[in-house]
Design a protein around this motif. Sequence first.
Motif, PDB file in Angstrom:
ATOM      1  N   ILE A 168       0.838  -1.204   0.000  1.00  9.82           N
ATOM      2  CA  ILE A 168       0.000   0.000   0.000  1.00  9.82           C
ATOM      3  C   ILE A 168       0.866   1.246   0.000  1.00  9.82           C
ATOM      4  CG2 ILE A 168      -1.640   1.344   1.388  1.00  9.82           C
ATOM      5  CD1 ILE A 168      -2.817  -1.368   2.306  1.00  9.82           C
ATOM      6  N   ALA A 169       1.919   1.245   0.819  1.00  7.65           N
ATOM      7  CA  ALA A 169       2.820   2.395   0.876  1.00  7.65           C
ATOM      8  C   ALA A 169       3.477   2.644  -0.477  1.00  7.65           C
ATOM      9  CB  ALA A 169       3.876   2.181   1.953  1.00  7.65           C
ATOM     10  N   ALA A 170       3.890   1.575  -1.159  1.00  5.35           N
ATOM     11  CA  ALA A 170       4.504   1.730  -2.484  1.00  5.35           C
ATOM     12  C   ALA A 170       3.510   2.312  -3.475  1.00  5.35           C
ATOM     13  CB  ALA A 170       5.019   0.379  -2.972  1.00  5.35           C
ATOM     14  N   ARG A 171       2.269   1.865  -3.374  1.00  4.93           N
ATOM     15  CA  ARG A 171       1.230   2.381  -4.265  1.00  4.93           C
ATOM     16  C   ARG A 171       0.979   3.858  -3.996  1.00  4.93           C
ATOM     17  NH1 ARG A 171      -3.326  -1.213  -3.125  1.00  4.93           N
ATOM     18  NH2 ARG A 171      -4.269   0.359  -1.803  1.00  4.93           N
ATOM     19  N   GLU A 172       0.922   4.222  -2.732  1.00  2.00           N
ATOM     20  CA  GLU A 172       0.689   5.618  -2.374  1.00  2.00           C
ATOM     21  C   GLU A 172       1.853   6.502  -2.810  1.00  2.00           C
ATOM     22  OE1 GLU A 172      -2.114   4.834   1.584  1.00  2.00           O
ATOM     23  OE2 GLU A 172       0.030   5.218   1.807  1.00  2.00           O
ATOM     24  N   ALA A 173       3.067   5.981  -2.652  1.00  2.49           N
ATOM     25  CA  ALA A 173       4.243   6.754  -3.056  1.00  2.49           C
ATOM     26  C   ALA A 173       4.239   7.017  -4.557  1.00  2.49           C
ATOM     27  CB  ALA A 173       5.515   6.013  -2.651  1.00  2.49           C
ATOM     28  N   ALA A 174       3.680   6.091  -5.319  1.00  8.09           N
ATOM     29  CA  ALA A 174       3.594   6.263  -6.773  1.00  8.09           C
ATOM     30  C   ALA A 174       2.410   7.126  -7.174  1.00  8.09           C
ATOM     31  CB  ALA A 174       3.498   4.895  -7.446  1.00  8.09           C
ATOM     32  N   GLY A 175       1.592   7.528  -6.194  1.00 11.59           N
ATOM     33  CA  GLY A 175       0.428   8.353  -6.488  1.00 11.59           C
ATOM     34  C   GLY A 175      -0.686   7.597  -7.188  1.00 11.59           C
ATOM     35  N   GLN A 176      -0.745   6.305  -6.956  1.00 10.91           N
ATOM     36  CA  GLN A 176      -1.744   5.491  -7.629  1.00 10.91           C
ATOM     37  C   GLN A 176      -2.831   5.017  -6.667  1.00 10.91           C
ATOM     38  OE1 GLN A 176       0.572   2.317  -9.370  1.00 10.91           O
ATOM     39  NE2 GLN A 176       0.990   3.495 -11.232  1.00 10.91           N
ATOM     40  N   THR A 177      -4.005   4.796  -7.207  1.00  9.60           N
ATOM     41  CA  THR A 177      -5.119   4.214  -6.457  1.00  9.60           C
ATOM     42  C   THR A 177      -5.701   3.078  -7.278  1.00  9.60           C
ATOM     43  OG1 THR A 177      -6.700   5.801  -7.399  1.00  9.60           O
ATOM     44  CG2 THR A 177      -5.696   6.365  -5.268  1.00  9.60           C
ATOM     45  N   LEU A 178      -6.350   2.148  -6.592  1.00  7.09           N
ATOM     46  CA  LEU A 178      -6.986   1.015  -7.262  1.00  7.09           C
ATOM     47  C   LEU A 178      -8.496   1.194  -7.246  1.00  7.09           C
ATOM     48  CD1 LEU A 178      -4.922  -1.985  -5.830  1.00  7.09           C
ATOM     49  CD2 LEU A 178      -4.546  -0.704  -7.941  1.00  7.09           C
ATOM     50  N   ASP A 179      -9.094   1.057  -8.403  1.00 12.51           N
ATOM     51  CA  ASP A 179     -10.543   1.133  -8.542  1.00 12.51           C
ATOM     52  C   ASP A 179     -11.033  -0.255  -8.937  1.00 12.51           C
ATOM     53  OD1 ASP A 179     -13.137   1.944  -8.838  1.00 12.51           O
ATOM     54  OD2 ASP A 179     -12.813   3.136 -10.650  1.00 12.51           O
ATOM     55  N   ASN A 180     -10.912  -1.189  -8.002  1.00 13.14           N
ATOM     56  CA  ASN A 180     -11.181  -2.598  -8.277  1.00 13.14           C
ATOM     57  C   ASN A 180     -12.515  -3.035  -7.692  1.00 13.14           C
ATOM     58  OD1 ASN A 180      -8.597  -2.394  -9.221  1.00 13.14           O
ATOM     59  ND2 ASN A 180      -7.754  -4.066  -8.008  1.00 13.14           N
ATOM     60  N   ARG A 181     -13.042  -4.124  -8.246  1.00 23.52           N
ATOM     61  CA  ARG A 181     -14.312  -4.655  -7.747  1.00 23.52           C
ATOM     62  C   ARG A 181     -14.310  -6.166  -7.911  1.00 23.52           C
ATOM     63  NH1 ARG A 181     -19.289  -5.350 -10.441  1.00 23.52           N
ATOM     64  NH2 ARG A 181     -18.444  -4.238 -12.258  1.00 23.52           N
ATOM     65  N   LEU A 182     -14.717  -6.869  -6.860  1.00 28.01           N
ATOM     66  CA  LEU A 182     -14.885  -8.315  -6.926  1.00 28.01           C
ATOM     67  C   LEU A 182     -16.253  -8.603  -7.541  1.00 28.01           C
ATOM     68  CD1 LEU A 182     -13.936 -11.192  -6.240  1.00 28.01           C
ATOM     69  CD2 LEU A 182     -14.928 -10.873  -3.954  1.00 28.01           C
ATOM     70  N   VAL A 183     -16.252  -9.145  -8.741  1.00 31.58           N
ATOM     71  CA  VAL A 183     -17.501  -9.386  -9.466  1.00 31.58           C
ATOM     72  C   VAL A 183     -18.195 -10.648  -8.970  1.00 31.58           C
ATOM     73  CG1 VAL A 183     -18.515  -9.808 -11.736  1.00 31.58           C
ATOM     74  CG2 VAL A 183     -16.611  -8.193 -11.496  1.00 31.58           C
ATOM     75  N   ALA A 184     -17.444 -11.737  -8.854  1.00 30.85           N
ATOM     76  CA  ALA A 184     -18.049 -13.010  -8.450  1.00 30.85           C
ATOM     77  C   ALA A 184     -16.978 -13.966  -7.964  1.00 30.85           C
ATOM     78  CB  ALA A 184     -18.807 -13.637  -9.616  1.00 30.85           C
ATOM     79  N   ILE A 185     -17.337 -14.750  -6.963  1.00 28.88           N
ATOM     80  CA  ILE A 185     -16.522 -15.892  -6.551  1.00 28.88           C
ATOM     81  C   ILE A 185     -17.190 -17.123  -7.139  1.00 28.88           C
ATOM     82  CG2 ILE A 185     -15.621 -17.244  -4.624  1.00 28.88           C
ATOM     83  CD1 ILE A 185     -15.846 -14.729  -2.899  1.00 28.88           C
ATOM     84  N   GLU A 186     -16.552 -17.710  -8.134  1.00 32.37           N
ATOM     85  CA  GLU A 186     -17.151 -18.851  -8.811  1.00 32.37           C
ATOM     86  C   GLU A 186     -16.964 -20.143  -8.034  1.00 32.37           C
ATOM     87  OE1 GLU A 186     -16.230 -19.279 -12.968  1.00 32.37           O
ATOM     88  OE2 GLU A 186     -18.058 -18.104 -13.280  1.00 32.37           O
ATOM     89  N   ARG A 187     -15.868 -20.221  -7.284  1.00 25.24           N
ATOM     90  CA  ARG A 187     -15.588 -21.465  -6.569  1.00 25.24           C
ATOM     91  C   ARG A 187     -14.709 -21.168  -5.376  1.00 25.24           C
ATOM     92  NH1 ARG A 187     -11.196 -25.884  -8.402  1.00 25.24           N
ATOM     93  NH2 ARG A 187     -11.618 -27.515  -6.877  1.00 25.24           N
ATOM     94  N   ALA A 188     -14.997 -21.813  -4.261  1.00 28.48           N
ATOM     95  CA  ALA A 188     -14.135 -21.777  -3.082  1.00 28.48           C
ATOM     96  C   ALA A 188     -14.080 -23.190  -2.540  1.00 28.48           C
ATOM     97  CB  ALA A 188     -14.675 -20.815  -2.028  1.00 28.48           C
ATOM     98  N   SER A 189     -12.898 -23.768  -2.483  1.00 30.60           N
ATOM     99  CA  SER A 189     -12.773 -25.149  -2.031  1.00 30.60           C
ATOM    100  C   SER A 189     -11.491 -25.321  -1.230  1.00 30.60           C
ATOM    101  CB  SER A 189     -12.771 -26.108  -3.222  1.00 30.60           C
ATOM    102  OG  SER A 189     -11.673 -25.841  -4.083  1.00 30.60           O
TER     103      SER A 189
END
Length: 208
Positions: A117-138
């Motif tokens: 997270i610190a490396a991302r912040e230092a680069a001035g970047q943000t993540l605009d991510n979204r978990l769409v679906a979990i198809e499988r968990a085993s």
Amino acid sequence: MIALFVGLRLYAVLGQRTGHEQRPLTRPEATPGVEAAPAKADAPATAAEPTGLAFDQGAAAGVRAIIAADPGFDVARFLEGAQGAYRMVLEAFWKGDREELAYLSAPQVRDAFEAAIAAREAAGQTLDNRLVAIERASIDAARLDGKDAEIEVRFDAFVVAVTRNAEGEVVAGSLSDAIPTNDIWTFRRDLKSQDPNWLLVETDEAGA
């Protein structure tokens, strides 16, 4: 160098797939909206005999050992909670929520998250991510060492992953494309502890 490698690994697994995500584990009802994996519908009625897609056959002996040491352990509830934890950890990492990550993960994983997270912040970047679906968990593997239980869970999911620069411009990824992800996350719990929660102690990328 080891810490740097772990941090880069976590960043790759949790935030950079485009190149170009009890409390979490014992109270699944606390995480509404978690997609149910197709395997869950075929989960066995009881946890004693690992059958169907909830288990890899190689995990059967380890799961039986955990059940013998903790008769209250239930495979279906564990996997529900693991899916909730998967969503919560991903979202916390993407948002840079260090407090939530500290609650959900063991110290060595937390430190790697924070470094990424610190490396991302230092680069001035943000993540605009979204978990769409979990198809499988085993459950891919399970083991018991004394009273320390470890369970590896494979997650096959789809994520929308977008990286923005300091000006909010998209520099990687697409809002319209969902990327398949395949992860192995390891959770650990001391069965002697009064704390019912399982902690995330390792993340890795699984084969497709």
